[in-house]
Design a protein around this motif. Structure first.
Motif, PDB file in Angstrom:
ATOM      1  N   THR A 222       0.839  -1.213   0.000  1.00  0.00           N
ATOM      2  CA  THR A 222       0.000   0.000   0.000  1.00  0.00           C
ATOM      3  C   THR A 222       0.869   1.256   0.000  1.00  0.00           C
ATOM      4  N   VAL A 223       2.005   1.211   0.710  1.00  0.00           N
ATOM      5  CA  VAL A 223       2.896   2.386   0.714  1.00  0.00           C
ATOM      6  C   VAL A 223       3.447   2.630  -0.694  1.00  0.00           C
ATOM      7  N   ALA A 224       3.888   1.554  -1.359  1.00  0.00           N
ATOM      8  CA  ALA A 224       4.424   1.687  -2.725  1.00  0.00           C
ATOM      9  C   ALA A 224       3.328   2.165  -3.679  1.00  0.00           C
ATOM     10  N   ALA A 225       2.123   1.605  -3.525  1.00  0.00           N
ATOM     11  CA  ALA A 225       1.019   1.978  -4.408  1.00  0.00           C
ATOM     12  C   ALA A 225       0.706   3.466  -4.272  1.00  0.00           C
TER      13      ALA A 225
ATOM     14  N   TYR B  45       0.051 -10.216  -5.998  1.00  0.00           N
ATOM     15  CA  TYR B  45      -1.229 -10.947  -6.023  1.00  0.00           C
ATOM     16  C   TYR B  45      -1.451 -11.732  -4.740  1.00  0.00           C
ATOM     17  N   TYR B  46      -0.349 -12.154  -4.111  1.00  0.00           N
ATOM     18  CA  TYR B  46      -0.472 -12.907  -2.861  1.00  0.00           C
ATOM     19  C   TYR B  46      -1.112 -12.036  -1.773  1.00  0.00           C
ATOM     20  N   GLN B  47      -0.869 -10.722  -1.845  1.00  0.00           N
ATOM     21  CA  GLN B  47      -1.411  -9.801  -0.842  1.00  0.00           C
ATOM     22  C   GLN B  47      -2.781  -9.247  -1.249  1.00  0.00           C
ATOM     23  N   PHE B  48      -2.934  -8.940  -2.520  1.00  0.00           N
ATOM     24  CA  PHE B  48      -4.165  -8.278  -3.003  1.00  0.00           C
ATOM     25  C   PHE B  48      -4.571  -8.900  -4.331  1.00  0.00           C
ATOM     26  N   ARG B  49      -5.853  -9.195  -4.454  1.00  0.00           N
ATOM     27  CA  ARG B  49      -6.290  -9.864  -5.684  1.00  0.00           C
ATOM     28  C   ARG B  49      -6.458  -8.902  -6.860  1.00  0.00           C
ATOM     29  N   SER B  50      -6.549  -7.591  -6.573  1.00  0.00           N
ATOM     30  CA  SER B  50      -6.786  -6.635  -7.655  1.00  0.00           C
ATOM     31  C   SER B  50      -6.319  -5.247  -7.224  1.00  0.00           C
ATOM     32  N   LYS B  51      -6.202  -4.346  -8.195  1.00  0.00           N
ATOM     33  CA  LYS B  51      -5.851  -2.967  -7.868  1.00  0.00           C
ATOM     34  C   LYS B  51      -6.955  -2.342  -7.022  1.00  0.00           C
ATOM     35  N   GLU B  52      -8.209  -2.741  -7.283  1.00  0.00           N
ATOM     36  CA  GLU B  52      -9.326  -2.213  -6.487  1.00  0.00           C
ATOM     37  C   GLU B  52      -9.122  -2.503  -5.002  1.00  0.00           C
ATOM     38  N   GLU B  53      -8.667  -3.723  -4.666  1.00  0.00           N
ATOM     39  CA  GLU B  53      -8.422  -4.055  -3.249  1.00  0.00           C
ATOM     40  C   GLU B  53      -7.332  -3.171  -2.650  1.00  0.00           C
ATOM     41  N   ILE B  54      -6.313  -2.857  -3.467  1.00  0.00           N
ATOM     42  CA  ILE B  54      -5.232  -1.983  -2.969  1.00  0.00           C
ATOM     43  C   ILE B  54      -5.776  -0.583  -2.714  1.00  0.00           C
ATOM     44  N   VAL B  55      -6.567  -0.072  -3.669  1.00  0.00           N
ATOM     45  CA  VAL B  55      -7.145   1.271  -3.499  1.00  0.00           C
ATOM     46  C   VAL B  55      -8.000   1.312  -2.235  1.00  0.00           C
ATOM     47  N   LEU B  56      -8.812   0.298  -2.019  1.00  0.00           N
ATOM     48  CA  LEU B  56      -9.671   0.274  -0.831  1.00  0.00           C
ATOM     49  C   LEU B  56      -8.844   0.223   0.455  1.00  0.00           C
ATOM     50  N   ALA B  57      -7.735  -0.539   0.444  1.00  0.00           N
ATOM     51  CA  ALA B  57      -6.865  -0.603   1.627  1.00  0.00           C
ATOM     52  C   ALA B  57      -6.236   0.762   1.890  1.00  0.00           C
ATOM     53  N   VAL B  58      -5.865   1.465   0.808  1.00  0.00           N
ATOM     54  CA  VAL B  58      -5.219   2.768   0.947  1.00  0.00           C
ATOM     55  C   VAL B  58      -6.192   3.797   1.537  1.00  0.00           C
ATOM     56  N   VAL B  59      -7.455   3.750   1.122  1.00  0.00           N
ATOM     57  CA  VAL B  59      -8.403   4.775   1.578  1.00  0.00           C
ATOM     58  C   VAL B  59      -9.084   4.408   2.899  1.00  0.00           C
ATOM     59  N   GLU B  60      -8.822   3.176   3.403  1.00  0.00           N
ATOM     60  CA  GLU B  60      -9.527   2.699   4.606  1.00  0.00           C
ATOM     61  C   GLU B  60      -9.343   3.628   5.817  1.00  0.00           C
ATOM     62  N   ASP B  61      -8.084   3.996   6.101  1.00  0.00           N
ATOM     63  CA  ASP B  61      -7.816   4.856   7.258  1.00  0.00           C
ATOM     64  C   ASP B  61      -8.505   6.209   7.099  1.00  0.00           C
ATOM     65  N   ALA B  62      -8.407   6.767   5.882  1.00  0.00           N
ATOM     66  CA  ALA B  62      -9.016   8.075   5.639  1.00  0.00           C
ATOM     67  C   ALA B  62     -10.526   7.998   5.856  1.00  0.00           C
ATOM     68  N   PHE B  63     -11.152   6.908   5.429  1.00  0.00           N
ATOM     69  CA  PHE B  63     -12.608   6.796   5.609  1.00  0.00           C
ATOM     70  C   PHE B  63     -12.981   6.587   7.074  1.00  0.00           C
TER      71      PHE B  63
END
Lengths: 187, 187
Positions: free
Chosen positions: B16-19, B48-66
């Motif tokens: 998530t930090v790299a993304a 892919y082992y951590q996240f199945r899609s870019k959408e999952e990464i985006v959601l993880a990134v915005v989770e704290d903000a939400f």
């Protein structure tokens, strides 16, 4: 002797119109030459015949907007006072946003467009002059922040889905009111 | 029994930090899972082992903000007057922008993020509640346009290169002043 309108010229316009639709929907970074070709139902080679790179397409798309920008920046710089110059620049900017309402935010807020413009000093100089007009001669921190918020906020309002029902005339009036409240202290 | 901190959890944070770095630089649309893998020096399979899609990464990134957003929206909704509710929402929004200064504009203004959020009704409902707080109970056209300009303008100011030299504390103070001038009529 005037050059006749050629199929090549029409082809260029078809490409820029298609590109703008895709840029607004997916962002510039998310749009490839192949996407543009697919959208037009032609081969990528046919797009290459018109434009050698996506950068050339972006520059063609923003060309008209920059011509308008140059016009009102020069008018604003000729105003006798800083306040009148800011007012003229604000009106020019709002008119530009309204004229390119769907497309402009997709372009001016896109990081890839920013990089393309940075490699064109003539266009960067123009946006710097617009920025200086919005900030005004007393360029304290408050005015710098206000100019940043107004500049990007105006651009984004043009494509805000929450404001899609608002007519161009109404949106123009309200954007001028917000811009004047922030930059010129008028409610 | 508490679960131990696993390599997988650390790996998720690294992704998530790299993304986020890449999203801020190229936009979400312009960043692929392969780009993120390359940036980390790992294979795409490792991502892919951590996240199945870019959408999952985006959601993880915005989770704290939400999570922050939910907190201050609920506080604002509990305020006794519309004016106090708008003020609380504005302060919460500015604090959120300052806390995620470089990244947030890249995320909230990106068309692909907009589409991802649209498929998550819980997150959309939260942004609708924030919007209602900024517009206030007298939801005329002027306030709707003002809320749009302030909302996107604040987000963009956080990543404006022209304001990169401004400290978080100074930027916070000036953004609150602009927001209050537009939404609450205070200079």
């Amino acid at each position: 002797m005037a050059r006749p309108s050629t199929p090549r010229g029409q082809g260029r316009t078809r490409v820029t119109v298609a590109a703008l639709e895709l840029f607004a929907r997916r962002g510039v970074s998310g749009t490839s030459l192949q996407d543009i070709a697919d959208h037009l139902g032609v081969t990528k080679a046919a797009v290459y015949y018109q434009f050698r790179s996506k950068e050339e397409i972006v520059l063609a798309v923003v060309e008209d907007a920059f011509a308008d920008l140059r016009g009102f920046v020069e008018e604003a710089e000729a105003e006798p006072t800083g306040r009148a110059a800011t007012e003229r620049a604000l009106v020019g900017l709002v008119d530009l946003m309204i004229a390119h309402r769907q497309a402009i935010a997709a372009l001016i807020l896109d990081p890839e467009v920013g990089r393309i413009l940075e490699s064109h000093p003539d266009l960067m100089a123009l946006t710097d002059r617009l920025h200086a007009l919005l900030v005004g001669p007393r360029s304290g921190l408050s005015r710098r922040v206000a100019a940043s918020v107004v500049g990007s906020g105006l651009a984004h309002a043009g494509m805000d889905p929450d404001l899609a029902d608002v007519s161009d005339a109404d949106l123009r009036r309200e954007l001028l009111a917000v811009g004047r409240a922030v930059l010129l202290g008028q409610g």
